[in-house]
Write an enzyme that holds these catalytic residues in place. Structure first.
Site, PDB file in Angstrom:
ATOM      1  N   GLY A  69       0.799  -1.218   0.000  1.00 59.37           N
ATOM      2  CA  GLY A  69       0.000   0.000   0.000  1.00 59.37           C
ATOM      3  C   GLY A  69       0.831   1.267   0.000  1.00 59.37           C
ATOM      4  N   THR A  70       1.926   1.270   0.751  1.00 60.00           N
ATOM      5  CA  THR A  70       2.754   2.470   0.822  1.00 60.00           C
ATOM      6  C   THR A  70       3.354   2.816  -0.531  1.00 60.00           C
ATOM      7  OG1 THR A  70       3.275   2.232   3.180  1.00 60.00           O
ATOM      8  CG2 THR A  70       4.854   3.455   1.836  1.00 60.00           C
ATOM      9  N   ASN A 149      -7.718   4.215   9.003  1.00 56.79           N
ATOM     10  CA  ASN A 149      -7.057   3.089   9.656  1.00 56.79           C
ATOM     11  C   ASN A 149      -7.016   3.205  11.174  1.00 56.79           C
ATOM     12  OD1 ASN A 149      -5.175   5.277   8.868  1.00 56.79           O
ATOM     13  ND2 ASN A 149      -3.670   4.088  10.008  1.00 56.79           N
ATOM     14  N   GLN A 178      -7.638  -0.400   3.789  1.00 62.67           N
ATOM     15  CA  GLN A 178      -8.428  -0.950   4.892  1.00 62.67           C
ATOM     16  C   GLN A 178      -9.845  -1.342   4.491  1.00 62.67           C
ATOM     17  OE1 GLN A 178      -7.426  -1.697   7.906  1.00 62.67           O
ATOM     18  NE2 GLN A 178      -5.442  -0.670   8.034  1.00 62.67           N
ATOM     19  N   SER A 199      -3.301  -3.437  -0.398  1.00 63.54           N
ATOM     20  CA  SER A 199      -2.177  -4.171   0.199  1.00 63.54           C
ATOM     21  C   SER A 199      -2.638  -5.545   0.645  1.00 63.54           C
ATOM     22  CB  SER A 199      -1.605  -3.394   1.391  1.00 63.54           C
ATOM     23  OG  SER A 199      -0.405  -3.977   1.843  1.00 63.54           O
ATOM     24  N   HIS A 201      -1.511  -7.910   2.645  1.00 70.34           N
ATOM     25  CA  HIS A 201      -1.450  -8.418   4.019  1.00 70.34           C
ATOM     26  C   HIS A 201      -2.592  -7.907   4.888  1.00 70.34           C
ATOM     27  CE1 HIS A 201       0.268  -5.008   6.507  1.00 70.34           C
ATOM     28  NE2 HIS A 201       0.440  -4.537   5.286  1.00 70.34           N
ATOM     29  N   THR A 237      11.407  -7.147 -11.415  1.00 75.06           N
ATOM     30  CA  THR A 237      10.870  -8.497 -11.583  1.00 75.06           C
ATOM     31  C   THR A 237       9.686  -8.701 -10.653  1.00 75.06           C
ATOM     32  OG1 THR A 237      13.034  -9.369 -12.196  1.00 75.06           O
ATOM     33  CG2 THR A 237      11.388 -10.954 -11.436  1.00 75.06           C
ATOM     34  N   CYS A 324       1.727   1.888  12.064  1.00 76.64           N
ATOM     35  CA  CYS A 324       2.826   2.666  11.481  1.00 76.64           C
ATOM     36  C   CYS A 324       3.338   3.746  12.429  1.00 76.64           C
ATOM     37  CB  CYS A 324       2.388   3.305  10.170  1.00 76.64           C
ATOM     38  SG  CYS A 324       2.056   2.087   8.878  1.00 76.64           S
TER      39      CYS A 324
END
Length: 382
Positions: A69-70, A149, A178, A199, A201, A237, A324
């Site tokens: 996401g970042t 978040n 989120q 993202s 995860h 890659t 974060c």
């Protein structure tokens, strides 16, 4: 162990982990290679892209893989800003954005861009009237997260989409990290949204892989230059095992998502009803306009990190609003934007649930909560 920090990261699905392992061990080719092994890798890469795009209701060529996401947020904000610089230099982000957006906007300000921050109301929702008043002729980008978040506020993406409907020169970005699995896709990925960030995860996929949605016809400057992967927009890659695993995780997450959300909502409601009975508890995110899995509250007079560690002693894991920023011992930026002052803001902690959590865990948490509250109440009274 009771894990109530799912907004920080979720446990990878066993099925997604098996996919990761299988691809890592059985598909050795680089998707950029011309030989048969490379062709096999390319087929899996594009099959994963197609599956995820279909689940999100977009076209495969509109989905690009990133490291998370970042990176997606950074790429989209910087890419749009520099691509459209000749048309204007004004950017608007909400005052409650994730640091990946807010800090990127602050950096763009050092590069000559004019950045404004759309304020929120006392509950953490972006004020449409204030956002509208900030729009200018030279505005090139508006970025507003789908779900906050720190407190779980669902931002008015549909209403902002309507506000921007006749402003074709303004790009609209939504940080949807989120949101996946927590609300209907069509509520945060409207026809007016030009860019979005995801993202893996956060929806039981592996860490280190994310996606960027780039609407057909929209352009942005590449963040990474090199071998020309991802249609020359993101050279490196591709992390094929993680991408295939993320595709599996997204499918599993969106399967029976309404039933999962209802289960999480019931757990949150029980928690909310019970902890609200305590005199020194302040609830910052309840129901009505908030996603079902986040409950943010504080015990007045007690810093959030103290509460987190008190529960950790009982093998219960919650957080101080944002993974974060949790180690910085600072007030949540969202609460600051909501004008929550001083020690009340620094008392905030976040419970973030998942459909894998159980009612038995809720009951155990509430039993421990009584003990922790009684213990901390004595400390806060001194």
């Amino acid at each position: 162990m009771i894990y109530f920090d799912n907004s920080a990261t979720t446990a990878i699905y066993p099925e997604a982990l098996r996919t990761y392992t299988d691809v890592s061990t059985k598909i050795m080719g680089n998707p950029s290679s011309l030989h048969g092994l490379g062709t096999t890798a390319t087929r899996l890469l594009e099959a994963s892209r197609k599956q995820m795009a279909e689940l999100l209701g977009i076209k495969p060529h509109e989905l690009f893989f990133t490291s998370g996401g970042t990176e997606s947020d950074n790429w989209i904000l910087k890419g749009v800003a520099f691509e459209k610089r000749h048309f204007g230099n004004h950017i608007i982000v909400s005052s409650v954005e994730h640091p990946a957006v807010k800090n990127t906007a602050e950096w763009l300000a050092t590069q000559g861009f004019d950045v404004d921050y759309a304020p929120v109301d006392s509950r953490g929702f972006v004020r449409l009237d204030k956002l509208s008043a900030l729009l200018r002729e030279d505005t090139i980008l508006v970025s507003v997260m789908a779900v906050n978040n720190e407190i779980g506020a669902i931002q008015p993406i549909r209403e902002i989409s309507e506000l921007l409907a006749d402003k074709a020169t303004i790009s609209f970005h939504v940080d949807a990290v989120q949101a996946v699995g927590k609300m209907p896709v069509e509520d945060f990925l409207t026809e007016r949204v030009d860019f979005a960030s995801f993202s893996a995860h956060k929806f039981h996929g592996p860490r280190g892989v994310g996606m960027a949605y780039i609407k057909s016809g929209k352009r942005l400057t590449p963040l990474l230059h090199g071998g020309g992967q991802e249609n020359n927009l993101r050279s490196t890659t591709e992390n094929l095992p993680a991408i295939a695993s993320a595709a599996k995780a997204l499918r599993l997450t969106l399967t029976d998502s309404e039933e999962k959300a209802q289960h999480v909502s019931r757990m949150k409601q029980i928690l909310l009803d019970e902890i609200s009975k305590y005199e020194k508890v302040t609830v910052f995110s309840g129901t009505g306009g908030f996603i079902p899995n986040i409950l943010t509250f504080g015990i007045r007079g007690v810093r959030g990190e103290v509460v987190v560690h008190a529960f950790e002693e009982h093998d219960i894991y919650i957080s101080t609003t944002s993974a974060c920023s949790s180690k910085k011992n600072a007030a949540a930026s969202t609460l600051t934007a909501m004008n929550v002052k001083g020690s009340l803001a620094t008392s905030a902690v976040r419970i973030s649930l998942d459909f894998k959590n159980s009612m038995a865990e809720i009951e155990s948490f509430l039993t421990i909560f009584r003990q922790v509250y009684a213990q901390l109440e004595k400390v806060s009274s001194h």
